[in-house]
Scaffold this motif. Structure first.
Motif, PDB file in Angstrom:
ATOM      1  N   PRO A 116       0.801  -1.231   0.000  1.00  0.00           N
ATOM      2  CA  PRO A 116       0.000   0.000   0.000  1.00  0.00           C
ATOM      3  C   PRO A 116       0.831   1.277   0.000  1.00  0.00           C
ATOM      4  O   PRO A 116       0.449   2.264  -0.635  1.00  0.00           O
ATOM      5  N   PHE A 117       1.957   1.284   0.693  1.00  0.00           N
ATOM      6  CA  PHE A 117       2.780   2.494   0.723  1.00  0.00           C
ATOM      7  C   PHE A 117       3.364   2.779  -0.657  1.00  0.00           C
ATOM      8  O   PHE A 117       3.337   3.923  -1.138  1.00  0.00           O
ATOM      9  N   LEU A 118       3.894   1.756  -1.300  1.00  0.00           N
ATOM     10  CA  LEU A 118       4.446   1.918  -2.649  1.00  0.00           C
ATOM     11  C   LEU A 118       3.352   2.307  -3.629  1.00  0.00           C
ATOM     12  O   LEU A 118       3.562   3.161  -4.508  1.00  0.00           O
ATOM     13  N   ARG A 119       2.182   1.702  -3.484  1.00  0.00           N
ATOM     14  CA  ARG A 119       1.065   2.028  -4.372  1.00  0.00           C
ATOM     15  C   ARG A 119       0.699   3.512  -4.250  1.00  0.00           C
ATOM     16  O   ARG A 119       0.517   4.198  -5.264  1.00  0.00           O
ATOM     17  N   LYS A 120       0.619   3.997  -3.031  1.00  0.00           N
ATOM     18  CA  LYS A 120       0.281   5.407  -2.839  1.00  0.00           C
ATOM     19  C   LYS A 120       1.365   6.300  -3.427  1.00  0.00           C
ATOM     20  O   LYS A 120       1.067   7.326  -4.063  1.00  0.00           O
ATOM     21  N   ALA A 121       2.630   5.932  -3.227  1.00  0.00           N
ATOM     22  CA  ALA A 121       3.728   6.736  -3.758  1.00  0.00           C
ATOM     23  C   ALA A 121       3.672   6.822  -5.279  1.00  0.00           C
ATOM     24  O   ALA A 121       3.840   7.900  -5.861  1.00  0.00           O
TER      25      ALA A 121
END
Length: 260
Positions: free
Chosen positions: A110-115
């Motif tokens: 999720p963090f990479l997706r948001k970035a």
């Protein structure tokens, strides 16, 4: 679903409690180690004092994080680093138009997706850095809060065991003229200490340490992902990203996406 389990945590819990149960079963009567009042004093008392120390919302929020420490398999930093450099390389070769398809393939991060979504939306790099830094700080704050709750509960559990021991001793002294009632009172006195020690040293303290380790690993991975997103946003050479990412990783975890 078993592939999500952290095998080390499960093996440790099963081995620890298994040895304890085996030692009890090999004794005279394992039923002597079951005492509902002792259980209520330790478990209920630990929960009550923890709720006094923290808000109900904080305690409830700690539950999924704690279960995640048991059931979540640790992520491999080398694989994450290799994926980040690969994403930067594809973005450099294919352009930002390829990002939507890339985003759909990182649903488990999720963090990479948001970035990457911030990059795809054309958000300025400085704004991406600010948003991701705030997210990382929020995640770290949540993890620290859970560790504090577990540490506090681990401090309270033996104390509740001691309180139960004192209760049992008082009951025993008041019943010295009734030999048949001394046994149950003595069981309450001893078993609460045992329950408190087991809860603190075999469950709460180890889980707090595990969550601290997970938090440290997650912080490293998130910094890695943030660096990749900012590098893609600046349209930098992915080789520079690889060098920077390797500086974040221990020597044995460093990657080499580009052949020298």
């Amino acid at each position: 679903m078993l592939d999500r389990f952290d095998s080390a945590t499960l093996i440790g819990l099963i081995a620890g409690f298994g040895l304890l149960v085996l030692a009890v079963v090999l004794g005279d009567d394992w039923l002597n180690f079951l005492n509902l009042p002792s259980f209520m004093i330790v478990i209920g008392g630990t929960l009550a004092v923890t709720l006094i120390s923290f808000s109900l919302a904080d305690v409830l929020r700690s539950v999924p994080v704690t279960f995640g420490a048991v059931f979540r398999r640790p992520r491999d930093a080398s694989q994450a680093a290799m994926m980040a450099v690969k994403l930067a390389d594809e973005a450099r070769r294919k352009g930002h138009l390829a990002l939507p398809r890339t985003i759909s393939g990182v649903r488990d991060e999720p963090f990479l997706r948001k970035a990457l979504e911030l990059v795809a939306d054309g958000t300025p790099t400085t704004e991406i850095e600010r948003i991701l830094e705030n997210d990382m700080a929020s995640i770290q704050s949540r993890e620290r809060g859970v560790v504090q709750i577990l540490r506090r509960a681990a401090e309270v559990a033996p104390a509740m065991g001691l309180i139960g021991t004192l209760v049992g001793l008082v009951q025993m002294l008041n019943k010295l003229d009734s030999p048949t009632e001394i046994g149950p009172a003595m069981a309450l006195a001893l078993l609460t200490t045992l329950y408190g020690a087991v809860l603190a040293n075999m469950v709460l303290h180890p889980l707090a340490t595990k969550i601290e380790r997970h938090a440290s690993d997650e912080a490293t991975l998130n910094r890695l992902y943030a660096a990749a997103a900012c590098s893609i946003s600046r349209k930098e050479n992915p080789r520079h990203l690889e060098t920077f990412i390797n500086s974040l990783l221990p020597p044995l975890k460093r990657v080499q996406f580009y052949a020298t």
